[in-house]
Design a protein around this motif. Structure first.
Motif, short mmCIF file in Angstrom:
data_model
loop_
_atom_site.label_atom_id
_atom_site.label_comp_id
_atom_site.label_asym_id
_atom_site.label_seq_id
_atom_site.Cartn_x
_atom_site.Cartn_y
_atom_site.Cartn_z
N GLY A 203 12.81 54.81 -10.80
CA GLY A 203 13.60 55.94 -11.29
C GLY A 203 14.82 55.51 -12.08
O GLY A 203 15.81 56.23 -12.13
N ARG A 204 14.75 54.33 -12.67
CA ARG A 204 15.89 53.89 -13.46
C ARG A 204 15.70 54.27 -14.94
O ARG A 204 16.13 53.56 -15.83
N VAL A 205 15.06 55.41 -15.13
CA VAL A 205 14.86 55.85 -16.50
C VAL A 205 15.99 56.80 -16.89
O VAL A 205 16.69 56.59 -17.87
N SER A 206 16.13 57.82 -16.06
CA SER A 206 17.24 58.73 -16.30
C SER A 206 18.53 57.98 -16.01
O SER A 206 18.53 56.93 -15.39
N GLY A 207 19.60 58.55 -16.45
CA GLY A 207 20.90 57.96 -16.14
C GLY A 207 21.21 56.79 -17.03
O GLY A 207 20.34 55.98 -17.32
N ARG A 208 22.43 56.75 -17.52
CA ARG A 208 22.86 55.69 -18.41
C ARG A 208 22.94 54.38 -17.66
O ARG A 208 23.27 54.34 -16.49
N ARG A 209 22.62 53.33 -18.27
CA ARG A 209 22.60 52.02 -17.64
C ARG A 209 23.99 51.39 -17.63
O ARG A 209 24.37 50.77 -18.54
N GLU B 156 20.67 60.47 -22.38
CA GLU B 156 20.09 60.95 -21.13
C GLU B 156 19.20 59.87 -20.48
O GLU B 156 19.08 59.80 -19.27
N PHE B 157 18.59 59.05 -21.33
CA PHE B 157 17.76 57.95 -20.81
C PHE B 157 18.41 56.62 -21.15
O PHE B 157 19.14 56.50 -22.15
N ILE B 161 14.87 51.42 -21.89
CA ILE B 161 13.47 51.78 -21.65
C ILE B 161 12.62 51.43 -22.87
O ILE B 161 13.09 51.44 -24.01
N GLY B 203 12.26 60.25 -9.95
CA GLY B 203 12.65 59.19 -9.03
C GLY B 203 13.08 59.69 -7.67
O GLY B 203 13.87 59.06 -6.98
#
Lengths: 209, 209
Positions: A203-209, B156-157, B161, B203
């Motif tokens: 689930g590390r797709v959404s959310g800014r890194r 948002e992503f 990715i 997630g």
DNA sequence: ACTTTTGCACTGACCAGTCAGTTCAAATTG
DNA sequence: CAATTTGAACTGACTGGTCAGTGCAAAAGT
């Protein structure tokens, strides 16, 4: 006159031609499909006479069926091994899933034709080998389901997840991503693909890194 | 594939028999594969004479090819519509993905045979209709990739990715989960399946509750 | 040692059946 | 009346499966 049993089981010679036939059949059927592939083609590609095919297998379907069983058993063993290895290393269930994703990718990397052929046949109905296929499919999926179930039990996964469906979805994720990888970006490394799928799994797709 | 009145081009009558032939061919080929399905079977199931098949289509392959194009265009339109609808409603990109997952499920629910047949052919090589297939595949996947790319752009992503691979994985997730649903648990509701996939997408698998 | 026998593994020409595609005169339809 | 459909016969290429026969390496016989 007994044959000299070299090693366990049948003669080495026979086993060798069987192997050649498997390899020939796998690529041809993956490319063209079962019905479009002729026994003559398989024999020719294997460098063997047509009669030899029928000496070793009762029919074209039986050859295919045993090929299928053989391949999926290999995959299942590999998945189980990955899960158990993680277990021994004291990894979490997510780690186990991740290891199984990698094991799946390694398998597909090594046997892309088999995978392709398997996918093409999996949801067909009214075919001679349908029941065989169901059995081996269940064996493979069960490994994933097992890990999910244990994860729910120890609280690592939500109790609300649908084990069967989630397992299917995970398998599909790996399957399709890997087939696309092999078909359209074969130059990419396995680690690269694995990393992308890992990210998705966690689930590390959404959310800014 | 619903009939669409007298659209541009052919007469209604001809279009109707074409439709009947599509429907007959889709189920038969999904069950048995292209090569194992005979033109006589298709004609019989469509309640039409064999000559009619050849009056309407140049060959068996052409019939199949047009069927393929027709079906995927329907899916693509449906996905695009779902994404645009979410856009209009001011939803996020995750919402758009979720809406597309649902659209995918609805499509597979309505045309399971087509989906099955499509999956069976998608990664094959050396087939007459391979190029046609590639084109329509790309159209469909591009819709998903587009949403992912926009999501990355607006933050948002994660920027890390892999758009193409993630799109493939998402498609695979829906495809395999839905085919398993239709094959092994057809009594379950679409909402149910959608909920499970939504959870995975967001997630919400790991972590309690 | 050396010949003969045995039977496994393999061969490839052959056969009977199947199927895509063609043809076309007659019937139907709108 | 023109477009479309019918239906049955026909062709020719192709295919799964068969089978009588070959080759050969190990076992048995002498």
């Amino acid at each position: 006159m007994e044959s000299s049993k070299a090693a366990s089981g049948g003669s080495t010679r026979r086993e060798a031609t069987r192997q050649k036939l498997y390899e020939a059949a796998v690529t041809l059927i993956a490319e063209q499909g079962f019905s479009a592939t002729t026994v003559d083609e398989i024999a020719e590609r294997a460098g063997v006479a047509k009669g030899t095919v029928y000496y070793n297998f009762a029919s074209k379907s039986v050859l295919f069926e045993e090929l299928l069983r053989h391949g999926v058993e290999l995959l299942t063993a590999s998945l189980r091994e990955a899960a158990e290895q993680t277990e021994r290393d004291g990894g979490s269930k997510v780690d186990a899933l991740d290891a199984m994703i990698r094991a799946g990718l390694v398998f597909i990397d090594r046997y892309p034709s088999f995978t392709q052929l398997y996918v093409a046949e999996l949801w067909r109905t009214n075919r001679a080998w349908q029941s065989t296929l169901m059995v081996v499919r269940q064996q493979a999926v069960a490994v994933v389901e097992g890990v999910l179930r244990e994860g729910v039990k120890n609280g690592e996964f939500s109790e609300e997840i649908d084990v069967a469906l989630t397992a299917s979805a995970l398998v599909g994720m790996v399957l399709v991503a890997a087939l696309d990888w092999k078909s359209f970006q074969p130059e990419r490394s396995l680690d690269d693909v694995h990393a992308a799928l890992s990210r998705l799994l966690q689930g590390r797709v959404s959310g800014r890194r």
